[in-house]
Structure formats: C-alpha cells, structure tokens
Design a protein around this motif. Structure first.
Motif, mmCIF file in Angstrom:
data_model
loop_
_atom_site.group_PDB
_atom_site.id
_atom_site.type_symbol
_atom_site.label_atom_id
_atom_site.label_comp_id
_atom_site.label_asym_id
_atom_site.label_seq_id
_atom_site.Cartn_x
_atom_site.Cartn_y
_atom_site.Cartn_z
ATOM 1 N N ASP A 290 56.903 31.541 47.015
ATOM 2 C CA ASP A 290 56.894 30.354 46.162
ATOM 3 C C ASP A 290 55.709 30.410 45.204
ATOM 4 O OD1 ASP A 290 57.685 27.929 45.168
ATOM 5 O OD2 ASP A 290 56.617 26.767 46.682
ATOM 6 N N GLN A 291 54.594 30.901 45.725
ATOM 7 C CA GLN A 291 53.388 31.026 44.909
ATOM 8 C C GLN A 291 53.540 32.105 43.832
ATOM 9 O OE1 GLN A 291 49.724 30.606 46.766
ATOM 10 N NE2 GLN A 291 48.980 30.498 44.677
ATOM 11 N N ALA A 292 54.116 33.249 44.225
ATOM 12 C CA ALA A 292 54.171 34.376 43.298
ATOM 13 C C ALA A 292 55.320 34.249 42.301
ATOM 14 C CB ALA A 292 54.297 35.679 44.074
ATOM 15 N N TRP A 293 56.490 33.892 42.789
ATOM 16 C CA TRP A 293 57.677 33.921 41.930
ATOM 17 C C TRP A 293 58.263 32.553 41.665
ATOM 18 C CZ3 TRP A 293 58.517 37.588 46.281
ATOM 19 C CH2 TRP A 293 57.959 38.844 45.992
ATOM 20 N N GLY A 294 57.736 31.543 42.342
ATOM 21 C CA GLY A 294 58.271 30.209 42.108
ATOM 22 C C GLY A 294 59.573 29.945 42.823
ATOM 23 N N ARG A 295 59.978 30.829 43.730
ATOM 24 C CA ARG A 295 61.137 30.519 44.568
ATOM 25 C C ARG A 295 60.771 30.902 45.982
ATOM 26 N NH1 ARG A 295 61.775 34.634 46.811
ATOM 27 N NH2 ARG A 295 62.969 36.493 46.385
ATOM 28 N N TRP A 296 61.063 30.001 46.931
ATOM 29 C CA TRP A 296 60.619 30.231 48.305
ATOM 30 C C TRP A 296 61.632 31.024 49.092
ATOM 31 C CZ3 TRP A 296 63.677 27.667 51.946
ATOM 32 C CH2 TRP A 296 64.512 26.680 51.406
ATOM 33 N N TRP A 297 62.826 31.107 48.614
ATOM 34 C CA TRP A 297 63.842 31.900 49.322
ATOM 35 C C TRP A 297 64.809 32.460 48.299
ATOM 36 C CZ3 TRP A 297 63.462 33.440 54.157
ATOM 37 C CH2 TRP A 297 64.554 34.100 54.710
ATOM 38 N N GLY A 298 65.046 33.773 48.323
ATOM 39 C CA GLY A 298 65.916 34.343 47.302
ATOM 40 C C GLY A 298 66.965 35.292 47.837
ATOM 41 N N TRP A 299 67.186 35.301 49.135
ATOM 42 C CA TRP A 299 68.164 36.184 49.767
ATOM 43 C C TRP A 299 67.947 37.647 49.377
ATOM 44 C CZ3 TRP A 299 70.549 34.039 53.702
ATOM 45 C CH2 TRP A 299 70.794 32.666 53.666
ATOM 46 N N PHE B 347 54.965 27.262 35.966
ATOM 47 C CA PHE B 347 55.119 28.430 35.101
ATOM 48 C C PHE B 347 54.575 29.644 35.841
ATOM 49 C CE2 PHE B 347 56.293 26.607 30.982
ATOM 50 C CZ PHE B 347 56.090 25.263 31.238
ATOM 51 N N HIS B 348 55.468 30.555 36.255
ATOM 52 C CA HIS B 348 55.053 31.743 36.985
ATOM 53 C C HIS B 348 55.140 32.970 36.092
ATOM 54 C CE1 HIS B 348 55.064 29.928 41.041
ATOM 55 N NE2 HIS B 348 55.925 29.116 40.484
ATOM 56 N N ASN B 366 60.141 26.748 36.672
ATOM 57 C CA ASN B 366 61.026 26.001 37.553
ATOM 58 C C ASN B 366 60.441 24.686 38.018
ATOM 59 O OD1 ASN B 366 59.305 26.642 39.768
ATOM 60 N ND2 ASN B 366 60.249 28.657 39.835
ATOM 61 N N GLN B 367 61.347 23.881 38.529
ATOM 62 C CA GLN B 367 60.969 22.603 39.101
ATOM 63 C C GLN B 367 61.840 22.410 40.327
ATOM 64 O OE1 GLN B 367 62.062 19.118 36.868
ATOM 65 N NE2 GLN B 367 60.184 18.093 37.450
ATOM 66 N N GLY B 368 61.224 22.153 41.461
ATOM 67 C CA GLY B 368 61.996 21.966 42.689
ATOM 68 C C GLY B 368 61.727 20.589 43.260
ATOM 69 N N PRO B 369 62.582 19.618 42.972
ATOM 70 C CA PRO B 369 62.311 18.250 43.420
ATOM 71 C C PRO B 369 62.301 18.116 44.946
ATOM 72 C CG PRO B 369 64.124 18.314 41.865
ATOM 73 C CD PRO B 369 63.840 19.721 42.243
ATOM 74 N N GLY B 370 62.772 19.134 45.659
ATOM 75 C CA GLY B 370 62.802 19.014 47.112
ATOM 76 C C GLY B 370 61.622 19.678 47.798
ATOM 77 N N LYS B 371 60.678 20.183 47.020
ATOM 78 C CA LYS B 371 59.631 21.014 47.629
ATOM 79 C C LYS B 371 58.768 20.271 48.643
ATOM 80 C CE LYS B 371 59.539 25.204 45.319
ATOM 81 N NZ LYS B 371 59.086 25.529 43.947
ATOM 82 N N SER B 372 58.481 18.971 48.398
ATOM 83 C CA SER B 372 57.672 18.225 49.377
ATOM 84 C C SER B 372 58.365 18.230 50.721
ATOM 85 C CB SER B 372 57.468 16.774 48.950
ATOM 86 O OG SER B 372 56.959 16.719 47.674
#
Lengths: 361, 442
Positions: A290-299, B347-348, B366-372
């Motif tokens: 999530d920190q590096a790519w902005g997605r926490w899970w990407g399969w 912004f990554h 991206n924006q993830g409204p469910g992240k919390s």
C-alpha cells in the motif's frame, strides 16, 4: 598489496567461509545419520562440535555479506536461502542443548545442507543494487516474519511425517513406512525436477500494458522441459525413497522416535505458532504494498500463493479445533502444507513472475 | 446513483432471506409464498441489472452488486425448495468447501495470464480462448462468480460469528465458578486426591498461581482457575476482521479510484476522476553500477523521484518530491471526514519510461475510501489470531468433597498436551506435598 579489508577481498572471504559452512554441514549430515544407526554418543558430540564450527563460519559469511552489500541479507535467492539454512542450524543447536533430540539431527542437518547448497547454486555477488521498491524498513520486518513462519511450518511437517512413520512402525505396518518414505521422496523429486526444468525453460516475457505487471508465456517445448524434469526427478527420488523406507522399517527405529502424542502436539504447535506469523507476514506485506504502490492487494502470484498457504493452514486449524481431527489426518495435512509453502517460497519465483519476481523470500 | 439504492435494497433482502431461512423448518404455505415472491423479485432485479450492465460495458462497475444478487437468488431458491438455508449457511462444511474452492480458483488465476496480459500471450490463438474468456478465467479475481463465492463465505462467516457469540460471551464474562462435584469429575482431564482436604486445596491454589493461573473462589466452596480468558473473543475479532476488510475492499471498489497518470517533465495534467491537476517539475534517476568479479557489467536505477505539485481549482495544495516508497497524500475534504473515511488522494511513484520527448514519470493515483476499515481489519486480524492461538483458554476446577477428597478437573480449547502437562504438574505436586505432610505427621 591491496588493503586486506578491501571490498573484493571481503567478498572472497565470504565465498570461502560459505563453502566451508556447506562442507561442514555435509560432513555433519553423514555423522548424524551414522549416530542414528550406531547410537554412538561420541559421534553425536563430534557432530555437534563440527556443526557449531560450520555455523560460526556461516555467521561470519552472512555478516560479511551484510557489510559488503549494505543491507540485510534477504534480497535475493542466495541470501534468503543461506539465511534460512543458517536459522535451521542455529535453532537445532540451541534446541539440542535443552532437549534430548540429537537423533533429529539426521533429518535436520541434511535439510540444512540441501538448502544451503541450493543457495550456493544461486550465488550472486553483493553488488547487485537493491530495487527501489525494496528500499524500505518493511523489507526486514516482512521477510523475517515470513521466514519464521515457513520455519515453523517445516517443523510441523517434520513432526507430522515422523508421526506417520511412528504410527506405522507401532502397528508393524512396514509397508506403510516404505510407502510414506517413497511418497515423500517422490514429491520432493517432483518439486526439484519441476524447479530444474523451469530453469531450463525459456519463456517469452510479456508485459501488461496497463498495470505493467510482467508475465511469462510458456511454449510447448518449455512445458515439455518443465514436466519432463519433474518426471525424471520423481522417478529418481522414488527409488531412493523406497530404499530409505526399507532401511527405516525396523522395530528398533520406533524406540528412537518420540511418542505419538508428542509428535502430534509438536506438529500442531508448529502450525499454531506459524499461522499467526504468516498472518502478520501477509498483513505487513499488504501494508508495504500500500505504501509503495498504493494498492494493498493485487493478486500478484506471490500474494496469491501466500493467500493459498494461509487458507490451507486455516483449514488445518479448523479441522483440528472445531472438527476434532487428530493424529494421522492432521499429520497428513501438515506434510502436504509444506509443499504449498515450498511453492509459495520458491516455486512462485521460478514459475511465475510478477512484482515479487525480483524479491525472493 | 441507482446502484446505491439497489445495494441498500439487497442488504435488507439478504437479512430477510437469512432470518426466514432460519425459521423455515419444513415449508408452510406462507413460507413458500414468501420465498416465491423473493425469488421472483431477486431474479428479476438480477436479470434486469445484468442486462443493463452488459449493455453498457463502460458504465459503473456493478459486478460486486450483481454477485451479491446472484448468491441471494440462489439461497432463496434453496429456501423455496424446502432446504434450511440458515442451517446450510452456518455449517462448517460450507466454510471448508468455500476455502477449498477459493484456493483452487486462486491457483487457476496464478497459472493463466490475467487481465490485459492475456492479449499478448499465446492464449489468444488457443481454440478454447473464447470459452475461457467467457468463463472469466482470464480475470478470475474480478469475475462475477469469484465475487459471488466471496459473498457466500462472508454470509457464512457472519452466521458462524453470530452463532458463537453467546458461548464466547458466557466463557469470557460469565465463567462457571460454582460447579457441582459431578461436573468436575466429568471434565476431559480429571483427578481425585484422597484425603487432601482443605490443605490440599491451599497447595493446589498456590501451585496454580505459580503457573500464572487466575484463581476465582466461588460461593459454594468450588474454585476455578483459568488462563487465556480472552482467547474466544480474540478468535471472534480475527474472524470479524475478514468482514471489515471485505467491506473496506468493496467500498474501495465501488467508490474509490485507481488511475495511472503519465507526466513528462514540465508538464501539467488532469487527474481523471478528480478536479485535481498535477505538475511534474523535475524527474531524477540515480543509477548504481552493477559489479561482477570486480568490474562493472552495467547499471541499474536504484532511486527515482518526481518533484510533484498538486493543484485544485488553480490553487496549489502541496508540493513534494515523491519516491517509490514515499508517496504524497493529500486530503481534499475536511480532516475529520478524511480520517474516518480515508478520503486522501495518494500519488505514488510507480515507474517511468523514455519517450521521444523526454522521460515520462508514471504515477499511480488512487483513493481508497475503505482504507480505515481495512487497516482496522488488519489490526484486529493480527491481534486476534495471536491472542487466540498463543494464549489458549485453560480452565481447572477444584472442590473438596464431603469425604475429604480433593476433586480436580479441567479443560482447554487448544493445545491439549501442553495443558495436560500443566495438569500433571499440579496433581503430582499435590501428591508429593501431601505425601511429605503425612510423613511429617507420622
């Protein structure tokens, strides 16, 4: 006459010490197997001393690698496998001081030898720079926790396998012992064969134009090499397993092994301690992603396979804790579980490529 | 917008299905009528929405909603056929089957190329390509039936948690301290120490405190000692975390966005899906030599960064040099709302490539409204599983019988042999100490 602490010389020392460690593990494997057969206490003492010396050499080699590369030795196949083997030997030496389990050395030390020698096959110099995504504090945390969980699953596997052997020995079902050994070796041969085969394959690399994840496209001849390698490995080790099983089919062998209850509990505890660590490993990986790519899970294949491993051991715990499975069934699950772990740990890096393909571990 | 409403509708319907399913034991005519209406409504909604969705491929992504409708329809059809839906949903077998099915599907997903990658692979020429694509095998993790299975697992999980709540509540907050003698003797581990009496009770209590058990004396002379009381609650927290993460992921998929933005040096671009503009002032790459056998065999990028400024309606919001592990996070709404619903836009720095007109920096916005919710889920998941497995619930009851015997009985939810060791240590300590006392008297 250059500086004796120059970068190149330190790298040379590291290589030599690593080879010394691998050789000492090989010699100790022989000594501990001899100890199991002869029950000669002197052999065990000699083995322990030699193993400690090998471990010291290995420790210095790892420390040198840390110094020359400038980051924790966890960033490629060589470093991570070497560290894995080091951990196995270290924990074995500590454990044998407190528990009378020197006989287990006949299983543990050859495993450590196998892992470190495979690490040697993948040797890489210390000057391969770390990819940008790996330059994070999470590398440490994520990899260490994941490796600890793999180690505990390996422990669960070992105890589970011995449970199956012990149960068959107690029932005087020697055919069962031979079958168990043969199956284990055949599976090991299949995995090793597939692995070597996949190294011989030359897949075309394709890249997803949008997500930019890289994938492999295998041709027919690649599949032929991979599965051919698997088949050859299977047949060769199948024969080896048969003879190992014949060797272990002696009534006296059952006295050496711990009791069924202890083996069952050790196997369960391996999973019970490994599963939370695997969970933390996956979650820290998700936070890092999530920190590096902005997605926490990407399969990504590595993510997916660690998820499959997690589902598998989740299943193990449910069958045991809520459905009341014990003994043989749990032991079989613990044995199969390690195959899933091996695919996650090693297989994914060779069969699939994705975001983790540069990062082993 | 219509999707929001239908989502609400579905949720209410799900609960109806569930509760009705639980109640229906055989099938009374009113139940049948209820299910018939439910099936027809759900089926119609499902078909109409599917038709709408597949006609407008570019429209709102409704697979999440469609999958929920699918599974609700199937469950209500089961109810109509006289099956006990509630019973089916709470069964352990269903959960295990779902875990197995998800594992198998995931394996397929790692074996076949996923997403756009398939277009560049040899699979396009395969005669079965169209069949596989229609089945969603090249997009397993976003396919309608994979999502449907996740929903079924989520329903199953919620029911299982609900079913366990009363027991866990009793074990944790209302422990059985006052027990009858028969109850102690019938425990999985039980032992009777003759002639131990109240003195034995004292020794046992001391021994148990030594093993860090928490001692609770009861009203009727029985004593309970326990360890790991919160194991059950932790297990529930662990299972609850999947639901939280699932809801968070759903919120992200429905209301969030994830865009790849490419900016050349000096260029300003619009960020799709927002009213933001981003400017790339400067892009830097640092190369490091790759050395083998003491000589350089090439070089590898080890650091790259973009000096980025983000604008909203012509006003500068923030400027930062972003790197691969150092994104820029901007809150565009009020801070409280941002914290609660994680409305930050991130912004990554993803990658870069060389074009004819200079280096193009590739950003992942991206924006993830469910992240919390997701991070709360992560926390519960890690804490829950550790407490649940590392500190199993162990209980031991003690009571002195009328004939001066000390009754000891205990049980645990996990790690039987380790508990057995505790128990044996207690009983052997009792016997040894009582034996010594006897000798001293004699």
């Amino acid at each position: 006459m250059g500086n004796i602490f120059s970068h190149d010389l330190l790298t040379r020392y590291e290589e030599i010490l690593f080879i010394v460690a691998v050789i000492s593990y090989l010699v100790c494997s022989g000594i501990f197997i001899w100890y199991l057969i002869s029950r000669n206490e002197k052999a065990a003492q000699l083995g322990t001393i030699l193993l400690t010396m090998g471990l010291v050499a290995h420790t210095v080699a790892l420390a040198l690698r840390w110094g020359t590369s400038g980051h924790a030795p966890m960033s490629n196949t060589y470093e991570s496998l070497s560290l894995f083997g080091w951990g196995i030997v270290l924990f074995f030496l500590i454990a044998q001081r407190f528990y009378p389990i020197r006989a287990a050395g006949a299983l543990v030390v050859p495993t450590a030898f196998l892992i470190t020698s495979v690490a040697g096959v993948f040797y890489q110099g210390p000057d391969i720079p770390l990819a940008p995504a790996l330059q994070s504090i999470w590398l440490w945390i994520h990899v260490t926790i994941a490796m600890l969980s793999y180690g505990l699953f390996a422990l669960a596997f070992g105890a589970g396998f011995l449970y199956i052997i012990q149960e068959n020995l107690l029932k005087k079902n020697y055919k069962g012992v031979v079958t168990a050994f043969t199956l284990l070796f055949a599976a090991l041969g299949l995995v090793l064969g597939l692995w070597i085969g996949s190294m011989l394959a030359e897949p075309v690399t394709v890249q997803d134009p949008i997500t930019r994840t890289v994938g492999n496209d295998y041709s027919f001849s690649d599949y032929f090499r991979i599965f051919g390698g698997g088949f050859i490995g299977l047949v060769v080790l199948l024969g080896l397993g048969y003879f190992a099983g014949r060797g272990a089919s002696k009534r006296s062998f059952s006295n050496i092994l711990p009791s069924l209850d202890v083996l069952d509990e050790v196997s369960y505890r391996g999973v019970a301690f490994g599963f939370p660590l695997l969970t933390i490993g996956i979650v820290t990986g998700a936070i890092w992603a999530d920190q590096a790519w902005g997605r926490w899970w990407g399969w990504d294949p590595k993510e997916t396979w660690s998820f499959i491993t997690w589902l598998f051991y989740g299943g193990y715990l449910h069958t045991r804790l809520t459905m009341g499975w014990r003994g043989k069934h749990s032991a079989i699950l613990a044995v199969v579980g390690l195959i899933v772990v091996l695919i996650t740990y090693l297989g994914v890096n060779f069969f699939f490529s994705g975001l983790h393909s540069y990062a082993t571990g | 917008m219509s999707a929001d409403k239908s989502a609400e509708k579905i949720e209410t319907k799900n609960t109806e299905t569930a509760s009705a399913g639980k109640a229906s034991n055989g099938n009374s005519s009113s139940d049948t009528l209820f299910y018939l209406i439910l099936v027809v409504t759900l089926l119609l909604t499902d078909v109409v929405l599917s038709f709408y969705y597949y006609r407008n491929q570019s429209g709102f992504d409704m697979r999440w909603i469609l999958a929920a409708l699918d599974i609700s329809t199937i469950l209500s059809v089961m109810g109509l056929a006289g099956k006990r839906v509630g019973h089916f949903l709470t069964s352990m077998k269903l959960a295990m089957t779902m875990l197995f099915v998800i594992a198998i599907l995931s394996i397929i997903g790692t074996w076949l190329p996923q997403g756009e990658a398939v277009l560049e692979s040899g699979w396009v020429k395969n005669p079965l390509y169209d069949v596989y694509r229609t089945l969603g095998l090249f997009n397993v993790y976003q396919s309608r039936w994979f999502l449907a299975i996740l929903y079924l697992l989520a329903f199953n999980l919620s029911f299982c948690i609900f079913k366990r709540l009363p027991t866990t509540y009793r074990h944790t907050l209302k422990p059985r301290v006052d027990v009858k003698e028969k109850f102690i003797v019938n425990q999985p581990l039980a032992s009777v120490v003759d002639g131990a009496g109240e003195k034995g009770m004292g020794i046992a209590r001391q021994s148990l405190s030594g093993m860090r058990y928490r001692i609770r004396p009861g009203q009727t002379g029985s004593v309970m000692a326990e360890k790991g009381r919160y194991s059950g609650i932790a297990s529930i927290a662990f299972h609850l975390s999947f639901l939280l993460i699932g809801i968070g992921a759903m919120l992200g998929a429905v209301f969030g966005f994830d865009e790849t933005v490419e900016i050349r040096e000096g260029q300003t671009v619009d960020v799709r899906g927002t009213n933001l503009k981003a400017t790339n002032y400067d892009f830097q790459i640092k190369y490091t030599d790759v050395m083998e056998e003491g000589r350089s065999t090439g070089s590898m990028p080890t650091k790259y960064s973009t000096d980025l400024e983000v604008f909203s309606d012509g006003q500068s919001l923030e400027r930062k040099v972003i790197t691969v592990n150092g994104p820029l996070r901007i809150s565009t709404y009020n801070p409280v709302l941002t914290f609660l619903a994680s409305l930050k836009v991130n912004f990554h720095q993803a990658s870069y490539y060389q074009s004819d007109r200079g280096i193009v920096s590739v950003l992942q916005v991206n924006q993830g409204p469910g992240k919390s919710l997701i991070y709360l889920g992560f926390f519960l998941m890690m804490g829950g599983i550790c407490f649940s497995l590392y500190f199993p619930h162990r209980r031991i009851w003690l009571k002195v019988s009328d004939s001066d015997q000390l009754l000891v009985g205990g049980r645990t939810n996990r790690a039987k042999v380790t508990f057995q060791r505790d128990f044996e240590r207690l009983t052997s300590e009792l016997r040894v100490k009582m034996g010594q006392e006897d000798k001293a008297h004699g």
